[in-house]
Design an enzyme around this catalytic site. Structure first.
Site, PDB file in Angstrom:
ATOM      1  N   LYS A  31       0.848  -1.499  -0.067  1.00  0.00           N
ATOM      2  CA  LYS A  31       0.028   0.198   0.065  1.00  0.00           C
ATOM      3  C   LYS A  31       1.045   1.356   0.111  1.00  0.00           C
ATOM      4  O   LYS A  31       1.940   1.135   0.945  1.00  0.00           O
ATOM      5  CB  LYS A  31      -0.853  -0.097   1.191  1.00  0.00           C
ATOM      6  N   ASP A  58      -3.720   4.282  -1.494  1.00  0.00           N
ATOM      7  CA  ASP A  58      -4.657   4.798  -0.416  1.00  0.00           C
ATOM      8  C   ASP A  58      -4.862   6.364  -0.530  1.00  0.00           C
ATOM      9  O   ASP A  58      -4.395   7.150   0.456  1.00  0.00           O
ATOM     10  CB  ASP A  58      -4.284   4.193   0.952  1.00  0.00           C
ATOM     11  N   LEU A  59      -5.635   6.823  -1.538  1.00  0.00           N
ATOM     12  CA  LEU A  59      -5.951   8.269  -1.695  1.00  0.00           C
ATOM     13  C   LEU A  59      -6.845   8.817  -0.713  1.00  0.00           C
ATOM     14  O   LEU A  59      -7.033  10.048  -0.510  1.00  0.00           O
ATOM     15  CB  LEU A  59      -6.100   8.647  -2.910  1.00  0.00           C
ATOM     16  N   LYS A  60      -7.909   8.025  -0.453  1.00  0.00           N
ATOM     17  CA  LYS A  60      -8.949   8.397   0.384  1.00  0.00           C
ATOM     18  C   LYS A  60      -9.653   9.800  -0.195  1.00  0.00           C
ATOM     19  O   LYS A  60      -9.765  10.793   0.445  1.00  0.00           O
ATOM     20  CB  LYS A  60      -8.525   8.679   2.141  1.00  0.00           C
ATOM     21  N   ASP A  63     -14.106  14.811  -2.213  1.00  0.00           N
ATOM     22  CA  ASP A  63     -14.365  16.022  -2.749  1.00  0.00           C
ATOM     23  C   ASP A  63     -15.677  15.976  -3.461  1.00  0.00           C
ATOM     24  O   ASP A  63     -16.383  14.936  -3.486  1.00  0.00           O
ATOM     25  CB  ASP A  63     -13.269  16.414  -3.628  1.00  0.00           C
ATOM     26  N   PRO A  65     -18.032  15.257  -6.947  1.00  0.00           N
ATOM     27  CA  PRO A  65     -17.746  14.177  -7.865  1.00  0.00           C
ATOM     28  C   PRO A  65     -16.885  14.889  -9.119  1.00  0.00           C
ATOM     29  O   PRO A  65     -16.211  13.996  -9.411  1.00  0.00           O
ATOM     30  CB  PRO A  65     -19.076  14.112  -8.257  1.00  0.00           C
ATOM     31  N   THR A  67     -14.435  16.604  -9.283  1.00  0.00           N
ATOM     32  CA  THR A  67     -13.146  16.715  -8.522  1.00  0.00           C
ATOM     33  C   THR A  67     -12.451  15.355  -8.412  1.00  0.00           C
ATOM     34  O   THR A  67     -11.359  15.026  -8.711  1.00  0.00           O
ATOM     35  CB  THR A  67     -12.771  17.575  -7.531  1.00  0.00           C
ATOM     36  N   THR A 113     -10.310   4.222  11.459  1.00  0.00           N
ATOM     37  CA  THR A 113     -10.089   3.175  12.584  1.00  0.00           C
ATOM     38  C   THR A 113      -9.687   4.014  13.663  1.00  0.00           C
ATOM     39  O   THR A 113      -9.539   3.454  14.741  1.00  0.00           O
ATOM     40  CB  THR A 113      -9.200   2.069  12.067  1.00  0.00           C
ATOM     41  N   GLN A 180      -4.530   4.296  16.642  1.00  0.00           N
ATOM     42  CA  GLN A 180      -5.863   3.393  16.388  1.00  0.00           C
ATOM     43  C   GLN A 180      -6.680   3.229  17.426  1.00  0.00           C
ATOM     44  O   GLN A 180      -6.163   2.762  18.390  1.00  0.00           O
ATOM     45  CB  GLN A 180      -5.368   2.154  15.677  1.00  0.00           C
ATOM     46  N   ARG A 201       2.556  -0.177  11.118  1.00  0.00           N
ATOM     47  CA  ARG A 201       3.522  -0.067  11.965  1.00  0.00           C
ATOM     48  C   ARG A 201       3.851  -1.456  12.653  1.00  0.00           C
ATOM     49  O   ARG A 201       5.018  -1.666  12.801  1.00  0.00           O
ATOM     50  CB  ARG A 201       3.368   0.897  13.333  1.00  0.00           C
TER      51      ARG A 201
END
Ligand code: C5P
Length: 224
Positions: A31, A58-60, A63, A65, A67, A113, A180, A201
């Site tokens: 990732k 993993d851009l999450k 914004d 739609p 964009t 999380t 977390q 980690r």
């Protein structure tokens, strides 16, 4: 299939290559997250690509739609295998990402999380936010859901066997939780129905990351 996804949460592509080369053959996916991607973009993805493993970017995205659709087109051009959006961006935003990523596994993040029950209350999210967002995202065309180990069983029961359930917040017994809050062990997550475990980690900071990954793989394999 090895269902461990190693989060390469390091500062530059050279460090990502060093960590990936130690983990190659011991995990199933790599990732690339915001720390690496915001600073190094395409070079970060290229550094990881040479290992020949599936890449999870993993851009999450979160914004409007239009964009998100443009950003998702950029992700599509990187040729990655998995991309994340925030489900709380709404159905139209998820459909926009889907249009731009027809051949990529699109995963919708429900509630981070790192948010415990009190944090969810503080940002105005109700306890059923994870299942609401998961149903919305699957209805809008996502391939799967990112959720905590604590929600996997309920989502699997509600959504059936089809959706990918991708689970961060994984902590082997005795490992520190860091930031977390909604955590669980590898065995708990897999027993509940997780497809992919995202682990940062506990691998990155282990004296021997490959041995740490192997221990997790053994824990999963020993499940009845
Ligand atoms: O170090 P740790 O195992 O906590 O890393 C978890 C990884 O999963 C991080 O890269 C983080 O960005 C990612 N993640 C998460 N929670 C989500 C979605 C992704 O922790 N809801």
């Amino acid at each position: 299939m090895n269902r461990i996804c190693a989060a390469l949460d390091v500062g530059d592509p050279a460090a990502a290559e060093r960590l990936a080369s130690r983990l190659l053959g011991h995990v199933g996916l790599f990732k690339v997250g915001l720390e690496l991607f915001v600073a190094h973009g395409r070079a970060a993805v290229e550094a990881v690509r040479r290992f020949g493993q599936p890449i999870f970017l993993d851009l999450k995205l979160h914004d409007i739609p239009q964009t998100v659709e443009g950003a998702a087109r950029g992700a599509a051009s990187l040729g990655v295998d998995y991309v994340t959006v925030h489900a709380s961006g709404g159905a139209e935003m998820i459909r926009a990402a889907r249009r731009a990523l027809p051949r990529t596994k699109l995963l919708a993040v429900t509630a981070l999380t790192s948010l415990g029950p009190d944090d969810l209350d503080a940002v105005g999210l109700s306890r059923d936010v994870v299942s609401r967002l998961a149903k919305l995202a699957m209805g809008a065309g996502a391939d799967g859901i990112v959720c905590s180990p604590q929600e996997v069983a309920a989502l699997r029961a509600a959504l059936g066997p089809g959706p990918l359930l991708v689970v961060p917040g994984i902590r082997p017994a005795g490992a520190g939780s860091g930031d977390q809050r909604r955590t669980g062990t590898p065995a708990e997550a897999v027993r509940a129905g997780a497809n992919i475990l995202v682990i940062g980690r506990p691998l990155r900071d282990a004296p021997d990351p490959a041995a740490a990954a192997d221990a997790i793989a053994r824990e999963i394999a020993s499940l009845p």
